[in-house]
Structure formats: C-alpha cells, structure tokens
Write a protein that holds these residues in place. Structure first.
Motif, short mmCIF file in Angstrom:
data_model
loop_
_atom_site.label_atom_id
_atom_site.label_comp_id
_atom_site.label_asym_id
_atom_site.label_seq_id
_atom_site.Cartn_x
_atom_site.Cartn_y
_atom_site.Cartn_z
N ASN A 23 0.80 -1.22 0.00
CA ASN A 23 0.00 0.00 0.00
C ASN A 23 0.83 1.27 0.00
OD1 ASN A 23 -3.16 -0.38 0.45
ND2 ASN A 23 -2.11 -2.12 1.34
N PRO B 283 -9.75 -4.05 -3.66
CA PRO B 283 -9.64 -2.68 -3.17
C PRO B 283 -9.43 -1.71 -4.33
CG PRO B 283 -8.36 -4.15 -1.79
CD PRO B 283 -8.79 -4.95 -3.00
N ASP C 63 -10.25 2.82 -1.86
CA ASP C 63 -9.40 3.01 -0.69
C ASP C 63 -8.02 2.40 -0.85
OD1 ASP C 63 -11.35 4.37 0.65
OD2 ASP C 63 -12.01 2.68 1.89
N SER C 64 -7.70 1.90 -2.04
CA SER C 64 -6.40 1.23 -2.20
C SER C 64 -5.26 2.24 -2.24
CB SER C 64 -6.39 0.40 -3.48
OG SER C 64 -6.15 1.20 -4.62
N LYS D 58 -3.48 3.66 0.00
CA LYS D 58 -3.55 4.79 0.92
C LYS D 58 -2.78 4.51 2.20
CE LYS D 58 -7.87 6.76 -0.81
NZ LYS D 58 -9.26 7.18 -0.48
N ASN E 116 -4.13 3.99 6.03
CA ASN E 116 -5.17 3.00 5.74
C ASN E 116 -4.50 1.74 5.17
OD1 ASN E 116 -7.33 1.45 4.96
ND2 ASN E 116 -8.36 3.06 3.81
N PRO F 255 -7.85 -1.60 3.35
CA PRO F 255 -8.84 -1.02 2.45
C PRO F 255 -10.01 -1.97 2.20
CG PRO F 255 -6.96 -1.81 1.20
CD PRO F 255 -6.59 -1.92 2.64
N LYS F 256 -11.19 -1.40 2.02
CA LYS F 256 -12.34 -2.21 1.70
C LYS F 256 -12.25 -2.68 0.25
CE LYS F 256 -15.49 1.58 0.36
NZ LYS F 256 -15.79 1.13 -1.00
N ASP G 266 -14.05 -3.22 -3.30
CA ASP G 266 -15.17 -2.61 -4.03
C ASP G 266 -15.73 -3.58 -5.04
OD1 ASP G 266 -15.17 0.28 -3.04
OD2 ASP G 266 -13.07 -0.02 -3.57
N ASN H 66 -12.53 -7.02 5.83
CA ASN H 66 -12.88 -6.65 4.45
C ASN H 66 -12.79 -7.84 3.51
OD1 ASN H 66 -13.49 -3.82 4.73
ND2 ASN H 66 -11.32 -3.50 5.14
#
Length: 497
Positions: free
Chosen positions: A29, A144, A147-148, A150, A155, A158-159, A161, A475
């Motif tokens: 990340n 992700p 929110d990837s 980050k 973070n 990440p969630k 999507d 997640n």
C-alpha cells in the motif's frame, strides 16, 4: 529455566511472523521503492517497465498454460495447464500491480500540483491506473479500489469494491484522460518508453483501451445498453472526440532495446533450460501450420523445429498420459535469429490488431456501422505485419489458403469463433487478455483433455493472496460473502448471468 526461555523464544517468533505479514500488506500500500519527492517524468518509465515485466512473466507461466499456448509437461501437482492452480500463484500479480499503482497515483498527484502542473502526465497516469485496475478486477473480481494505495494516509485495511463500481469509475478516469490529453503537449521522450512522450498516441491508446473494457461489459444486462451506446459514440457518432489507434504505429508496446532498464525481464529472469521445458501446445502450433502463417514460416517467434517441421503436444492430459516435448520457444543462446527472450515487441500492452477485432465484433453484432469483414481482414493483416513487416501476400489470398476467410452467411456464433481465433494470436503475450476474452466469449474453442481439474471448466478468477485473509480479515470476509467463495470456480460480476 530452559522451558521459560523456549516459551519466550516462540512468542518472539510469532510476533515477528505477524509483523512480517502486516509489513507485506503495508509495503504493497505504500511502495517501499517510491519517493514522495519524485517528479512525474521520473516515475513513468520505471512503473511501465515494472508493470510490463510482471505481465510478461505471468503471461508466460500462467496465461499461456491456461490458454494452450504452451504445456509444462509432467504429472506433478500444481500444473496450470490442468487447471490445477496453487493459491500462491495469486500473490505475484496482486503485489506487483498494487505497488505500481502507487507510482502511477503519485505521478498524477505531483503532476496536478501548481509548480509541476502537467496535463499530459495526469492523463497518462489515469490511463495507466485504468489499465492496472482493469487487470486486477478481471483477475480477482472485487478488489480494493477507492481506498487502495492509501498506506501513506494510514489505511492499511482497504475495503474491497464491487467490480461494477470499479468499472464505472474506470470509465470516468478514461473520459478524464481523454479530456486532459486533448489539450496536452508532448513530454520528454526519455521519460516514456512506450510512446516517446507523444500525447496524441497516449490518447489513442486510452480510447482503444476504453473500447476493450466496454466490450468486456457489453454482455452484462444491467450495463449492456450503456456500453453499446458508448462504443457507437466512440466509433461512429463522435470519433473526433475519441481518437483511437489507426495503424501498427499506434500500438502500445514497451519496446525492449536491451540497454539498461529497457532489458527484457526474460533476460536473466528465465533460464535457458526453462525455455526448453515448456512444450508448445498442439492447438497453438497446428493452426499456424494449417494457415502457413508467416509468423511461423519465417520463424519470427523463434520456435524449435521437430523432425523437420513444427509440432506440439496436447494440453489438459491426465497424469501418465503425457507426450514428450516436441517444438518449444527457443532461448537467445540457442539460435542466431531473434527470439522471444530478447524480442523488442514482446512487451505488448495493446496493439492495433486487437482493436480491429474489437471493431469486427461490434460490427458483426450491428453496434457500429463499419463492415465486419473489413475490420476482420485488417485485424489479421496487421497482426501479421506487426511481427513480419515484409509480408506482402494479399490478405484475401492468405485467408482463402487457410480456409479462414470471412463468411457473411455464417451464424453470429461462427463469426465470433472466426474473430476470436485470430484475436487469440493478436493478443500473444498480452498479459492475461487471452484468458479474459475466453471467459467473456467462450472463444476460441479449445480442446479439452481428460485430466482437467475444476470440472473441466476454465478458471474464472485467481483467489486472493493468502496473507490478505490475515492482514485485512474483515474486508476480506465481506468481499467473499458478496462475491462468492474465494475459489477459481467463482465467476466475477461480468461473467455471471
């Protein structure tokens, strides 16, 4: 005392192991090789080289095995050609693509700042982000996205999507890139190993990529009408606003020069004996033989002859039923002619021939006004001349000789087979595109051996890396609950009815 020391030592090992798992996820990340002070022109070339290198290596040992370009002979477990895929296979592309996304995102951030504002690098960044995110979601499904990358903001979990939401945002990115590049100047050629800094060629690639991805969703009921309408807008209604590739000169290829960083990852990354270890499959070579294809007859792809000709072995066979290797791709030390190991054209991202087959499909389905036969013929011709520029046989003569000429009276399914069999060869060594398109269309029709796993069904995705389950458990569980079991048999959104 000894027992106490042992317990302490084991506890320390567990802490290190857990930290290492967490560290891997943080590194992906944040990109440990990146620097927040780099300029866009410093970030572009390394990110492109690293991404294409990842794609080439995985295309060689994953896509080519699934799609019957090659066969890794043997009866051991974990043979991809048998749809027997180890979970660890998922790690390399996931880690590599997300790492390079950090670089492409940093490029956009810096290029958008007042002191370094540059529309060209911003547009290029959006295209490259779209390209990598499409590879990620087509390979794994829900991933992700929003929110990837980050990690710098703290973070690290990440969630995931939904693929539909990812694709719709990718389309927004490509629209923005087209707008930015429509008024952009060329940039330093030294910073760009794909288009030498040419803003218009990047714009053409971005819109051609847009067509590839619109076509991928065109069969999904809830977005089909919008995708087809956009395809028509790009091709027919408003082509001046969406320039696309017009010749092989526009092809998005990272050309390996053999100098410095522009040295193919196959040099040093793949041993000579590893080239000999992969047999060419019967499906791949038999078609080329039947058509007297110049990519074979001139040996442009550097294939070893077998008993005076070229021959492959069947794929998908059961353990104990294999054949000895016949033809295989030569290594650079095995021949004085060019080979894939050091070929300048093997760094393919998207070529003009692929675009022509996209347009042929759209025309055959009545979505655009062009002639499907013209697009098909041009796709075959430019797929050949990309590799064999001196090919001067009439395309009609070539197609008739191979019994692969366009037939307007054929059914739509027969036309799809005609198009996608040729498209299969135009996408040779283009990351996982052969696999993606087979999953979308079921073409070209591949022979199935009796040793296939997964109930003989082509894998629909790769599983998520195992460490993600422990580094981002909540997640991960949410994604699996929404998408389906984390297995190769679970279809991604655009494959589901």
């Amino acid at each position: 005392m000894k027992k106490t020391f042992t317990i302490i030592a084991m506890a320390l090992l567990c802490i290190v192991a857990i930290s290492s798992c967490k560290k891997d996820f943080v590194d992906i990340n944040t990109d440990p090789n990146g620097t927040p002070n780099a300029l866009p022109q410093q970030l572009l070339a390394p990110a492109l080289v690293n991404t294409v290198s990842i794609n080439m290596l995985r295309s060689r040992n994953f896509n080519n095995e699934l799609m019957q370009v090659t066969v890794d002979p043997g009866d051991a477990e974990g043979k991809v050609f048998r749809y027997d895929i180890r979970r660890s296979f998922a790690d390399n592309t996931w880690n590599g693509w997300y790492t390079q996304l950090t670089n492409f995102k940093d490029m956009y951030t810096v290029a958008s700042q007042e002191l370094t504002y540059n529309k060209t690098y911003m547009g290029i960044s959006l295209i490259c982000q779209s390209w990598l995110y499409s590879l990620l979601t087509d390979t794994y499904g829900d991933v992700p996205y929003f929110d990837s990358n980050k990690g710098k903001d703290g973070n690290f979990t990440p969630k995931f999507d939904k693929q539909k939401d990812i694709y719709l945002d990718i389309f927004k990115k490509l629209e923005s890139a087209d707008t930015l590049l429509s008024a952009a100047a060329n940039v330093s050629g030294g910073s760009d190993p794909v288009f030498n800094g040419n803003a218009l060629k990047w714009r053409k690639f971005g819109n051609s990529l847009y067509l590839r991805l619109l076509m991928r969703l065109s069969g999904k009921a809830d977005v089909s009408a919008a995708c087809i309408a956009k395809i028509k807008e790009i091709v027919d209604t408003n082509p001046t606003a969406y320039p696309i590739m017009t010749s092989n000169d526009d092809a998005a290829i990272l050309r390996w020069t053999g100098v410095g960083a522009l040295t193919s990852p196959f040099i040093g990354g793949v041993r000579e004996q590893d080239w000999r270890a992969l047999a060419i499959s019967s499906f791949f070579i038999d078609n080329l033989n039947r058509w007297a294809d110049p990519r074979l007859t001139t040996n442009r792809w550097g294939i070893a002859a077998y008993q005076g000709s070229y021959a492959g072995i069947p794929s998908g066979y059961a353990p104990g039923e294999g054949q000895a290797t016949k033809s295989y791709f030569l290594s650079t030390t095995s021949t004085t002619t060019g080979t894939l190991m050091n070929d300048p054209l093997i760094g393919n991202i998207m070529n003009y021939s692929e675009l022509q087959f996209i347009l042929a499909e759209a025309a055959a389905k009545g979505w655009v006004s062009g002639d499907a036969k013209t697009y098909y013929n041009n796709g075959v011709l430019t797929g050949i001349t990309l590799w064999v520029p001196l090919f001067n046989t009439s395309i009609d003569t070539y197609l008739a000789g191979g019994d692969i000429a366009w037939d307007n009276s054929a059914s739509l399914d027969e036309k799809m087979e005609t198009i996608h069999l040729q498209k299969y060869y135009s996408m040779f060594y283009t990351d996982f595109e052969q696999w993606f398109e087979y999953r979308r269309t079921g073409h070209p029709i591949l022979p199935k051996g009796n040793g296939l796993r997964n109930n003989g069904v082509m894998p629909a995705r790769l599983p998520y890396p195992v460490y993600v389950q422990s580094a981002n458990p909540d997640n991960y569980k949410t994604a699996v609950a929404a998408q389906g079991p984390d297995e190769i048999s679970t279809q991604v959104w655009w494959q589901k009815p």
